[in-house]
Design a protein around this motif. Structure first.
Motif, PDB file in Angstrom:
ATOM      1  N   PRO A 361      62.917  85.725  10.593  1.00  0.00           N
ATOM      2  CA  PRO A 361      63.135  85.783  12.048  1.00  0.00           C
ATOM      3  C   PRO A 361      63.075  84.407  12.696  1.00  0.00           C
ATOM      4  O   PRO A 361      62.104  83.669  12.519  1.00  0.00           O
ATOM      5  CB  PRO A 361      61.983  86.678  12.530  1.00  0.00           C
ATOM      6  N   ALA A 362      64.112  84.070  13.448  1.00  0.00           N
ATOM      7  CA  ALA A 362      64.199  82.727  14.039  1.00  0.00           C
ATOM      8  C   ALA A 362      63.092  82.464  15.049  1.00  0.00           C
ATOM      9  O   ALA A 362      62.543  81.360  15.118  1.00  0.00           O
ATOM     10  CB  ALA A 362      65.560  82.544  14.699  1.00  0.00           C
ATOM     11  N   LEU A 363      62.754  83.474  15.854  1.00  0.00           N
ATOM     12  CA  LEU A 363      61.791  83.261  16.937  1.00  0.00           C
ATOM     13  C   LEU A 363      60.348  83.353  16.476  1.00  0.00           C
ATOM     14  O   LEU A 363      59.421  83.225  17.280  1.00  0.00           O
ATOM     15  CB  LEU A 363      62.050  84.259  18.067  1.00  0.00           C
ATOM     16  N   GLN A 364      60.147  83.536  15.189  1.00  0.00           N
ATOM     17  CA  GLN A 364      58.791  83.521  14.641  1.00  0.00           C
ATOM     18  C   GLN A 364      58.264  82.090  14.571  1.00  0.00           C
ATOM     19  O   GLN A 364      57.055  81.862  14.469  1.00  0.00           O
ATOM     20  CB  GLN A 364      58.804  84.148  13.247  1.00  0.00           C
ATOM     21  N   LYS A 365      59.178  81.126  14.645  1.00  0.00           N
ATOM     22  CA  LYS A 365      58.801  79.706  14.600  1.00  0.00           C
ATOM     23  C   LYS A 365      58.532  79.222  16.016  1.00  0.00           C
ATOM     24  O   LYS A 365      59.398  79.335  16.890  1.00  0.00           O
ATOM     25  CB  LYS A 365      59.928  78.890  13.945  1.00  0.00           C
ATOM     26  N   ASP A 366      57.362  78.680  16.241  1.00  0.00           N
ATOM     27  CA  ASP A 366      56.934  78.307  17.592  1.00  0.00           C
ATOM     28  C   ASP A 366      57.899  77.335  18.270  1.00  0.00           C
ATOM     29  O   ASP A 366      58.239  77.509  19.449  1.00  0.00           O
ATOM     30  CB  ASP A 366      55.539  77.677  17.549  1.00  0.00           C
ATOM     31  N   ARG A 367      58.344  76.328  17.546  1.00  0.00           N
ATOM     32  CA  ARG A 367      59.208  75.312  18.159  1.00  0.00           C
ATOM     33  C   ARG A 367      60.595  75.866  18.458  1.00  0.00           C
ATOM     34  O   ARG A 367      61.219  75.490  19.458  1.00  0.00           O
ATOM     35  CB  ARG A 367      59.305  74.084  17.248  1.00  0.00           C
ATOM     36  N   VAL A 368      61.066  76.752  17.597  1.00  0.00           N
ATOM     37  CA  VAL A 368      62.368  77.384  17.840  1.00  0.00           C
ATOM     38  C   VAL A 368      62.274  78.292  19.061  1.00  0.00           C
ATOM     39  O   VAL A 368      63.154  78.291  19.930  1.00  0.00           O
ATOM     40  CB  VAL A 368      62.831  78.167  16.598  1.00  0.00           C
ATOM     41  N   ARG A 369      61.198  79.057  19.144  1.00  0.00           N
ATOM     42  CA  ARG A 369      60.997  79.942  20.304  1.00  0.00           C
ATOM     43  C   ARG A 369      60.910  79.129  21.596  1.00  0.00           C
ATOM     44  O   ARG A 369      61.493  79.501  22.616  1.00  0.00           O
ATOM     45  CB  ARG A 369      59.738  80.779  20.098  1.00  0.00           C
ATOM     46  N   ALA A 370      60.211  77.994  21.547  1.00  0.00           N
ATOM     47  CA  ALA A 370      60.094  77.138  22.735  1.00  0.00           C
ATOM     48  C   ALA A 370      61.452  76.566  23.131  1.00  0.00           C
ATOM     49  O   ALA A 370      61.767  76.453  24.332  1.00  0.00           O
ATOM     50  CB  ALA A 370      59.095  76.011  22.468  1.00  0.00           C
ATOM     51  N   PHE A 371      62.265  76.213  22.140  1.00  0.00           N
ATOM     52  CA  PHE A 371      63.602  75.693  22.434  1.00  0.00           C
ATOM     53  C   PHE A 371      64.420  76.718  23.208  1.00  0.00           C
ATOM     54  O   PHE A 371      65.009  76.413  24.260  1.00  0.00           O
ATOM     55  CB  PHE A 371      64.317  75.324  21.129  1.00  0.00           C
ATOM     56  N   PHE A 372      64.480  77.944  22.702  1.00  0.00           N
ATOM     57  CA  PHE A 372      65.288  78.972  23.363  1.00  0.00           C
ATOM     58  C   PHE A 372      64.693  79.397  24.703  1.00  0.00           C
ATOM     59  O   PHE A 372      65.432  79.733  25.623  1.00  0.00           O
ATOM     60  CB  PHE A 372      65.489  80.166  22.428  1.00  0.00           C
ATOM     61  N   ALA A 373      63.379  79.360  24.800  1.00  0.00           N
ATOM     62  CA  ALA A 373      62.753  79.658  26.098  1.00  0.00           C
ATOM     63  C   ALA A 373      63.215  78.642  27.130  1.00  0.00           C
ATOM     64  O   ALA A 373      63.524  78.995  28.284  1.00  0.00           O
ATOM     65  CB  ALA A 373      61.236  79.652  25.967  1.00  0.00           C
ATOM     66  N   GLY A 374      63.298  77.371  26.723  1.00  0.00           N
ATOM     67  CA  GLY A 374      63.757  76.327  27.632  1.00  0.00           C
ATOM     68  C   GLY A 374      65.207  76.479  28.030  1.00  0.00           C
ATOM     69  O   GLY A 374      65.629  76.000  29.087  1.00  0.00           O
ATOM     70  N   LYS A 375      65.993  77.157  27.176  1.00  0.00           N
ATOM     71  CA  LYS A 375      67.400  77.408  27.476  1.00  0.00           C
ATOM     72  C   LYS A 375      67.592  78.658  28.347  1.00  0.00           C
ATOM     73  O   LYS A 375      68.711  78.947  28.777  1.00  0.00           O
ATOM     74  CB  LYS A 375      68.197  77.579  26.184  1.00  0.00           C
ATOM     75  N   GLY A 376      66.510  79.404  28.597  1.00  0.00           N
ATOM     76  CA  GLY A 376      66.609  80.576  29.481  1.00  0.00           C
ATOM     77  C   GLY A 376      66.670  81.904  28.759  1.00  0.00           C
ATOM     78  O   GLY A 376      67.044  82.915  29.363  1.00  0.00           O
ATOM     79  N   LEU A 377      66.265  81.945  27.484  1.00  0.00           N
ATOM     80  CA  LEU A 377      66.342  83.175  26.705  1.00  0.00           C
ATOM     81  C   LEU A 377      65.653  84.351  27.400  1.00  0.00           C
ATOM     82  O   LEU A 377      66.206  85.447  27.479  1.00  0.00           O
ATOM     83  CB  LEU A 377      65.716  82.950  25.326  1.00  0.00           C
ATOM     84  N   TYR A 378      64.460  84.113  27.920  1.00  0.00           N
ATOM     85  CA  TYR A 378      63.662  85.216  28.448  1.00  0.00           C
ATOM     86  C   TYR A 378      64.007  85.576  29.888  1.00  0.00           C
ATOM     87  O   TYR A 378      63.372  86.451  30.480  1.00  0.00           O
ATOM     88  CB  TYR A 378      62.181  84.885  28.286  1.00  0.00           C
ATOM     89  N   GLU A 379      65.027  84.928  30.408  1.00  0.00           N
ATOM     90  CA  GLU A 379      65.509  85.273  31.746  1.00  0.00           C
ATOM     91  C   GLU A 379      66.684  86.244  31.690  1.00  0.00           C
ATOM     92  O   GLU A 379      67.180  86.696  32.719  1.00  0.00           O
ATOM     93  CB  GLU A 379      65.930  83.994  32.491  1.00  0.00           C
TER      94      GLU A 379
END
Length: 394
Positions: A361-379
């Protein structure tokens, strides 16, 4: 009830998805519904409201406990483009020039000629590695082939008239197109039909990889994302999102793409060691078993196999990332050669579906999850996707 995919396309476009990406998104949903059908409407709703195609429940083994670890489909498509205007660097011809310094030049194959688009009449533009001793005339391609014996010919973008990738070879005075014998008439047809094409050095895979599948080159897909900095002055660093190898098979006609019937195997980015289980698209599996542990044709069991030259290849990937530091997200396509590696291309928004089965799972990696969060994933609200789907049923 059945999905009207034309209606769904209109609805996801209305939600703001790029037209080209919306068409691809709807096609992938259709493929998903055929490969992993879900009849339970409550399960469909559960998956789609979280942004996933329903078949990902079976593909990923999604549960309430793990779904947040996986990149969902709808938000990933909605985030396009992940790169800013510097993504133009990733055009195949432009990339050759961009990587022509700072030690990155050795990662690129030799570029011989670019065949212009229809507007320019398919004119031959001779590139930096073109031999100077070959006459620039209608026989140039044949004479280049006589000199190099084997060439790679690929669209600069898209499919360019449906020719696709071509391996052109001259062996024992016989011509071959993608390992199949052809005559001069066919060679002339290729020459005359090419538009927006690049003719380059053909990069042969390392002999260790040929043990798994010898008839076409293994291509690695390695996706990297830029780490979120602690402050604006910090040096750019990168993290691996997914990494896997792709091999051809008899069913794919030699092509390594999973969508053509190829085989995919995840590997550990740090060590280059293969995972135990690989995958194929389910529609190419006669017994329905899409998880595999050996090559379906050669019988090679890859458990414990380590990619050759991997330390060097990883260093080069990270060197290119630093060199292209204006970009945020890159999907490298790589051939490992006898003495190093060559880049086929770099994608700006590579697929993340089956790769999460192969690599985890890609989002299991903290830095990858932070990257996508910064791109607006959770919005991005997956409930909008489910409503669009529900309104597209007939």
């Amino acid at each position: 009830m059945a999905t009207n995919y034309d209606v769904l396309l209109e609805k996801v476009r209305a939600l703001g998805m790029d037209y080209k990406w919306a068409k691809m998104f709807v096609k992938k949903l259709k493929d998903d519904e055929e490969a992993f059908p879900v009849s339970d409407e409550s399960q469909k709703q559960w998956a789609m409201e979280k942004g996933f195609f329903p078949g990902r429940i079976a593909l990923y083994g999604l549960t309430e406990e793990n779904w947040k670890d996986y990149m969902p489909d709808y938000p990933y498509f909605m985030l396009h483009p992940l790169n800013n205007h510097f993504l133009k660097w990733l055009d195949k011809t432009t990339l050759k020039y961009v990587l022509n310094s700072n030690g990155c030049e050795e990662t690129m194959p030799d570029y011989f000629v670019y065949v212009e688009n229809e507007q320019c009449g398919g004119r031959f533009t001779y590139l930096m590695d073109c031999p100077t001793d070959i006459p620039k005339d209608k026989d140039f391609l044949l004479n280049l082939l006589k000199k190099k014996r084997i060439l790679a010919m690929k669209p600069n973008s898209g499919t360019s008239g449906g020719l696709g990738f071509i391996k052109l070879e001259l062996k024992n005075s016989e011509l071959y197109e993608n390992n199949k014998p052809i005559d001069m008439t066919r060679l002339e047809e290729i020459r005359d039909a090419m538009r927006n094409y690049i003719v380059t050095e053909y990069c042969a895979q390392h002999h260790d990889l040929a043990r798994i599948w010898p008839d076409s080159e293994c291509t690695l897909r390695v996706i990297m994302c830029k780490n979120v900095p602690k402050d604006r002055y910090e040096e750019t660093t990168w993290s691996n999102v997914v990494s896997f190898a792709r091999f051809g098979a008899a069913r794919s006609g030699g092509a390594s793409n999973l969508s053509a019937g190829g085989v995919g195997i995840g590997f550990d980015y740090e060590t280059g060691v293969f995972q135990t289980t690989g995958v194929r698209y389910r529609r190419f599996c006669d017994d329905g078993e899409w998880r595999i542990r050996q090559h379906p044709d050669t019988g090679f069991v890859w458990e414990g196999f380590r990619l050759p030259n991997w330390t060097y290849v990883r260093q080069k990937i990270e060197q290119v990332c630093r060199h292209l530091s204006s970009l945020d997200y890159m999907g490298f396509d790589i051939i490992i050669t006898e003495d190093g590696m060559k880049l086929c291309e770099i994608n700006s928004h590579a697929a993340l579906d089956y790769s999460q089965v192969m690599s985890g799972p890609a989002l299991q990696k903290d830095r990858v999850r932070a990257f996508f969060a910064g791109k607006g994933l959770y919005e991005i609200d997956g409930r909008a996707f489910y409503r669009a789907y529900a309104e597209s049923q007939e």
